[in-house]
Design a protein around this motif. Structure first.
Motif, PDB file in Angstrom:
ATOM      1  N   ALA A   1       0.833  -1.209   0.000  1.00  0.00           N
ATOM      2  CA  ALA A   1       0.000   0.000   0.000  1.00  0.00           C
ATOM      3  C   ALA A   1       0.871   1.265   0.000  1.00  0.00           C
ATOM      4  N   HIS A   2       1.948   1.255   0.774  1.00  0.00           N
ATOM      5  CA  HIS A   2       2.855   2.408   0.788  1.00  0.00           C
ATOM      6  C   HIS A   2       3.501   2.618  -0.581  1.00  0.00           C
ATOM      7  N   HIS A   3       3.860   1.531  -1.227  1.00  0.00           N
ATOM      8  CA  HIS A   3       4.479   1.663  -2.549  1.00  0.00           C
ATOM      9  C   HIS A   3       3.489   2.216  -3.567  1.00  0.00           C
ATOM     10  N   LYS A   4       2.259   1.786  -3.453  1.00  0.00           N
ATOM     11  CA  LYS A   4       1.232   2.284  -4.369  1.00  0.00           C
ATOM     12  C   LYS A   4       0.954   3.765  -4.135  1.00  0.00           C
ATOM     13  N   ALA A   5       1.074   4.194  -2.881  1.00  0.00           N
ATOM     14  CA  ALA A   5       0.825   5.605  -2.546  1.00  0.00           C
ATOM     15  C   ALA A   5       2.038   6.482  -2.783  1.00  0.00           C
ATOM     16  N   GLY A   6       3.146   5.907  -3.210  1.00  0.00           N
ATOM     17  CA  GLY A   6       4.345   6.697  -3.479  1.00  0.00           C
ATOM     18  C   GLY A   6       5.251   6.890  -2.286  1.00  0.00           C
ATOM     19  N   LYS A   7       4.970   6.237  -1.172  1.00  0.00           N
ATOM     20  CA  LYS A   7       5.821   6.328   0.019  1.00  0.00           C
ATOM     21  C   LYS A   7       6.885   5.237  -0.061  1.00  0.00           C
ATOM     22  N   LEU A   8       7.937   5.534  -0.803  1.00  0.00           N
ATOM     23  CA  LEU A   8       8.939   4.515  -1.114  1.00  0.00           C
ATOM     24  C   LEU A   8       9.715   4.092   0.126  1.00  0.00           C
ATOM     25  N   ASP A   9      10.101   5.025   0.977  1.00  0.00           N
ATOM     26  CA  ASP A   9      10.879   4.668   2.163  1.00  0.00           C
ATOM     27  C   ASP A   9      10.074   3.786   3.110  1.00  0.00           C
ATOM     28  N   ASP A  10       8.801   4.105   3.315  1.00  0.00           N
ATOM     29  CA  ASP A  10       7.962   3.273   4.188  1.00  0.00           C
ATOM     30  C   ASP A  10       7.764   1.878   3.600  1.00  0.00           C
ATOM     31  N   ALA A  11       7.615   1.807   2.290  1.00  0.00           N
ATOM     32  CA  ALA A  11       7.446   0.501   1.649  1.00  0.00           C
ATOM     33  C   ALA A  11       8.700  -0.348   1.808  1.00  0.00           C
ATOM     34  N   ILE A  12       9.886   0.259   1.599  1.00  0.00           N
ATOM     35  CA  ILE A  12      11.132  -0.498   1.732  1.00  0.00           C
ATOM     36  C   ILE A  12      11.329  -0.963   3.167  1.00  0.00           C
ATOM     37  N   ALA A  13      10.998  -0.115   4.141  1.00  0.00           N
ATOM     38  CA  ALA A  13      11.131  -0.514   5.543  1.00  0.00           C
ATOM     39  C   ALA A  13      10.218  -1.694   5.867  1.00  0.00           C
ATOM     40  N   ALA A  14       8.999  -1.685   5.339  1.00  0.00           N
ATOM     41  CA  ALA A  14       8.076  -2.796   5.580  1.00  0.00           C
ATOM     42  C   ALA A  14       8.568  -4.074   4.914  1.00  0.00           C
ATOM     43  N   PHE A  15       9.058  -3.960   3.690  1.00  0.00           N
ATOM     44  CA  PHE A  15       9.560  -5.147   2.992  1.00  0.00           C
ATOM     45  C   PHE A  15      10.797  -5.724   3.684  1.00  0.00           C
ATOM     46  N   ASP A  16      11.638  -4.873   4.228  1.00  0.00           N
ATOM     47  CA  ASP A  16      12.805  -5.371   4.963  1.00  0.00           C
ATOM     48  C   ASP A  16      12.380  -6.169   6.182  1.00  0.00           C
ATOM     49  N   ARG A  17      11.362  -5.711   6.885  1.00  0.00           N
ATOM     50  CA  ARG A  17      10.879  -6.469   8.043  1.00  0.00           C
ATOM     51  C   ARG A  17      10.287  -7.801   7.618  1.00  0.00           C
ATOM     52  N   VAL A  18       9.583  -7.809   6.505  1.00  0.00           N
ATOM     53  CA  VAL A  18       8.989  -9.060   6.031  1.00  0.00           C
ATOM     54  C   VAL A  18      10.079 -10.072   5.659  1.00  0.00           C
ATOM     55  N   LEU A  19      11.074  -9.628   4.925  1.00  0.00           N
ATOM     56  CA  LEU A  19      12.124 -10.543   4.485  1.00  0.00           C
ATOM     57  C   LEU A  19      13.005 -11.001   5.638  1.00  0.00           C
ATOM     58  N   ALA A  20      13.158 -10.169   6.658  1.00  0.00           N
ATOM     59  CA  ALA A  20      13.918 -10.600   7.821  1.00  0.00           C
ATOM     60  C   ALA A  20      13.188 -11.704   8.582  1.00  0.00           C
ATOM     61  N   ARG A  21      11.872 -11.665   8.566  1.00  0.00           N
ATOM     62  CA  ARG A  21      11.077 -12.686   9.264  1.00  0.00           C
ATOM     63  C   ARG A  21      10.836 -13.907   8.390  1.00  0.00           C
ATOM     64  N   ALA A  22      10.624 -13.701   7.110  1.00  0.00           N
ATOM     65  CA  ALA A  22      10.326 -14.812   6.189  1.00  0.00           C
ATOM     66  C   ALA A  22      11.101 -14.601   4.890  1.00  0.00           C
ATOM     67  N   PRO A  23      12.342 -15.082   4.820  1.00  0.00           N
ATOM     68  CA  PRO A  23      13.148 -14.866   3.606  1.00  0.00           C
ATOM     69  C   PRO A  23      12.546 -15.482   2.351  1.00  0.00           C
ATOM     70  N   THR A  24      11.773 -16.551   2.510  1.00  0.00           N
ATOM     71  CA  THR A  24      11.159 -17.205   1.346  1.00  0.00           C
ATOM     72  C   THR A  24       9.691 -16.812   1.208  1.00  0.00           C
ATOM     73  N   PHE A  25       9.384 -15.578   1.480  1.00  0.00           N
ATOM     74  CA  PHE A  25       8.013 -15.081   1.394  1.00  0.00           C
ATOM     75  C   PHE A  25       7.467 -15.291  -0.020  1.00  0.00           C
ATOM     76  N   GLU A  26       6.219 -15.767  -0.094  1.00  0.00           N
ATOM     77  CA  GLU A  26       5.669 -16.163  -1.389  1.00  0.00           C
ATOM     78  C   GLU A  26       5.526 -14.983  -2.349  1.00  0.00           C
ATOM     79  N   ARG A  27       5.243 -13.797  -1.832  1.00  0.00           N
ATOM     80  CA  ARG A  27       5.007 -12.615  -2.691  1.00  0.00           C
ATOM     81  C   ARG A  27       6.242 -11.722  -2.780  1.00  0.00           C
ATOM     82  N   ARG A  28       7.402 -12.301  -2.578  1.00  0.00           N
ATOM     83  CA  ARG A  28       8.621 -11.492  -2.593  1.00  0.00           C
ATOM     84  C   ARG A  28       8.921 -10.926  -3.978  1.00  0.00           C
ATOM     85  N   ALA A  29       8.448 -11.591  -5.039  1.00  0.00           N
ATOM     86  CA  ALA A  29       8.708 -11.073  -6.386  1.00  0.00           C
ATOM     87  C   ALA A  29       8.001  -9.745  -6.627  1.00  0.00           C
TER      88      ALA A  29
END
Length: 593
Positions: free
Chosen positions: A378-406
């Protein structure tokens, strides 16, 4: 009003029970209420029971078998240099050599000269003990009857004791003792060297499959190699646990009791003790070993790892539960009830119970992960790139093989493009993560194009213009406008530099030619002045003694024939002029006889 609750003796015991019942009812109601947890559960995929990994080794290829046979032949030979080379080759063996090692051990099981090996080994051990006693006798200790020979021959060795040599070089090492004995002409020598060398090659590989081959040496040859097998297993350390757990359930009673003693000595008999390790691969192999053995007592321990954050361990635990199957049914139902607060359906078999349990684990573990991922999108869609990257970093730190990582790749790509002018290091890290998330996806070429552009720009800051990198960036992503502009500027700069160099070359050539002409003009007269002078003319002959009217002055006489021509000489005499004698000069009388 509830009198039983208000009773002073039952108030406190009943309050926790009622609280637990309310929580269970609430969770059941939430589960039944549509839309209560639809978002996370809809995104989480349905888990499955992983297929068991095969333990059978593939057939060895001919090249590996030939290389192994050649190394063993050199090791049993008389050439010291070839023997050292063979030790290094066997010490550098990798897991791809295990099928060839297993095939060779199976062949030696049928063809080895056991009597010859036993005699050679006994003589070599006596020599090594004698040498060891001469150097350091050491204290004498009492040993049990079962482990007398084992303790005498084995010693705890670190797992990293193998450094390019199969043997540790100590006198108690069997391979060193046999090679030092040098009884190459005795029967069974080559077989003995081969078995000992293959054991140590398995230690150098240090995997569960290689540990199985060490156990097979004891299974094939019995007590003949038991002390040495124990020493090599101790050198492997925790990597030998899965193979020993599997050997604990071997068909042979001898192997079962031996493996149980080894586990007891290591303190790993109980499943809860066997899983105490910091190595994820060892833990995964231990869980699979309990699954292959169908150890019911280990089910509760395995279930606890079925919800692990480490994907490798989690998959191994679920695979182990699938291997155990029906005997684990009641433990699975109990775990499901403890997790969800409701009993599983009576019609569920063990597979359905396991899948429902795994799904509950995934929802509990990944609910927050999926919510964080949705926030990032949602942050990426709204143009909030820094917030989106911070959220994705937390997701990948918890689940490196996240299904929607692509789906995160565009955000990291935009982040890299935003940082390439300010912080190239962070931009490169973002591109690297985008490449790892989806190596073959639709944005892979765009990521590679940005990486090539970053490399070209970094070289340009050092004064190096690499047109090849810019061309590659444009070829990978024709929509990369920055790469196209940089390529045009680079090509124009090259053309300008080439024209400038051409002008410089013409100017230098003109200067060189002018300098050469000046040198020629300056040095040519010097060569003329410095030329050797002509020899001086001979003195004129004395005046003639005859005086007459036809006498001429000395200055008007003709020059002598022997005299060199002068620069101001006139034309040669006419043809009808009388020749002049060369023997007697004119004006002088001939000499008297």
């Amino acid at each position: 009003m509830l009198p039983s609750v208000c009773h002073p003796r039952v108030r406190f015991p009943l309050i926790p029970l009622l609280t637990a019942a309310c929580l269970a009812a609430g969770s059941h109601a939430l589960a039944q209420t549509p839309g209560a947890s639809a978002e996370p559960s809809a995104a989480i995929p349905t888990p499955t029971i992983p297929a068991p990994q095969p333990t059978a080794l593939p057939a060895p290829d001919a090249q590996s078998v030939a290389e192994l046979d050649a190394a063993l032949a050199k090791l049993a030979g008389a050439d010291d240099a070839a023997r050292k080379s063979a030790l290094a080759e066997l010490a550098d063996a990798d897991p791809s050599s295990i099928p060839a090692i297993a095939a060779r051990l199976a062949s030696l099981r049928k063809t080895a000269d056991r009597d010859g090996m036993s005699k050679l080994l006994e003589r070599a051990r006596k020599k090594s003990r004698t040498a060891s006693d001469d150097e350091d006798p050491g204290p004498v200790r009492k040993r049990s009857k079962d482990q007398a020979s084992d303790d005498k021959e084995t010693a705890s060795q670190p797992a990293s004791a193998c450094n390019h040599d199969l043997s540790d070089g100590s006198p108690s090492d069997w391979l060193s003792a046999v090679l030092s004995a040098a009884e190459r002409d005795k029967p069974g020598y080559k077989d003995l060297v081969a078995v000992l060398a293959l054991e140590r090659a398995c230690v150098c590989i240090s995997t569960t499959a290689s540990a199985r081959e060490l156990v097979n040496v004891y299974t094939y040859f019995g007590d003949l190699f038991r002390p040495d097998v124990q020493r090599q297993l101790e050198r492997m350390g925790e990597r030998s646990l899965p193979a020993l757990i599997e050997a604990k359930y071997h068909d042979s009673r001898m192997v079962r009791s031996w493996a149980e003693r080894r586990l007891d000595q290591l303190g790993k008999v109980i499943p809860s003790e066997a899983v105490r390790t910091n190595d994820n691969q060892v833990l995964a192999d231990v869980l699979r070993a309990f699954g292959r053995a169908r150890e019911v007592e280990a089910v509760r321990v395995i279930v606890t790892y079925a919800n692990s954050d480490r994907a490798q361990v989690r998959e191994a635990a679920r695979e182990a539960l699938g291997l155990i199957g029906e005997p684990a049914r009641w433990q699975l139902k109990e775990a499901f009830e403890n997790l969800t607060g409701r009993k599983p359906e009576s019609s569920w078999d063990w597979k359905r119970t396991a899948i429902e349990l795994f799904a509950s684990y995934d929802r509990a573990r990944l609910a927050e992960v999926y919510r964080t991922a949705d926030d990032g999108f949602a942050h990426h869609k709204a143009g909030k790139l820094d917030d989106a990257i911070a959220a994705f970093d937390r997701v990948l730190a918890r689940a490196p093989t996240f299904e929607r990582r692509a789906e995160m790749v565009p955000a990291y790509l935009e982040k890299a493009r935003a940082l390439r002018d300010e912080d190239r290091v962070s931009a490169r890290a973002a591109l690297r993560r985008a490449e790892l998330l989806d190596p073959a996806g639709p944005h892979a070429k765009a990521v590679q194009s940005e990486q090539a552009l970053l490399d070209a720009e970094e070289l340009a800051t050092r004064g190096v213009v690499d047109i090849a990198l810019l061309q590659r960036a444009v070829e990978l992503d024709p929509d990369n406008a920055r790469a196209r502009v940089a390529l045009q500027h680079a090509e124009q700069g090259v053309e300008i530099r080439q024209a400038t160099w051409r002008r410089y070359a013409v100017a230098v050539a003109i200067g060189v030619i002018a300098l050469a002409a000046m040198l020629f003009v300056v040095l040519a007269p010097r060569r003329r002045k410095n030329a050797p002078a002509a020899p001086p003319p001979p003195p004129p002959p004395p005046p003639s003694s005859r005086r007459g009217a036809d006498a001429r002055p000395a200055s008007s006489q003709e020059p002598s024939a022997d005299a060199p021509p002068r620069a101001d000489a006139v034309a040669p005499p006419e043809a009808d002029q009388a020749p002049v004698s060369l023997d007697t000069p004119q004006g002088f009388p001939p000499p008297s006889k």
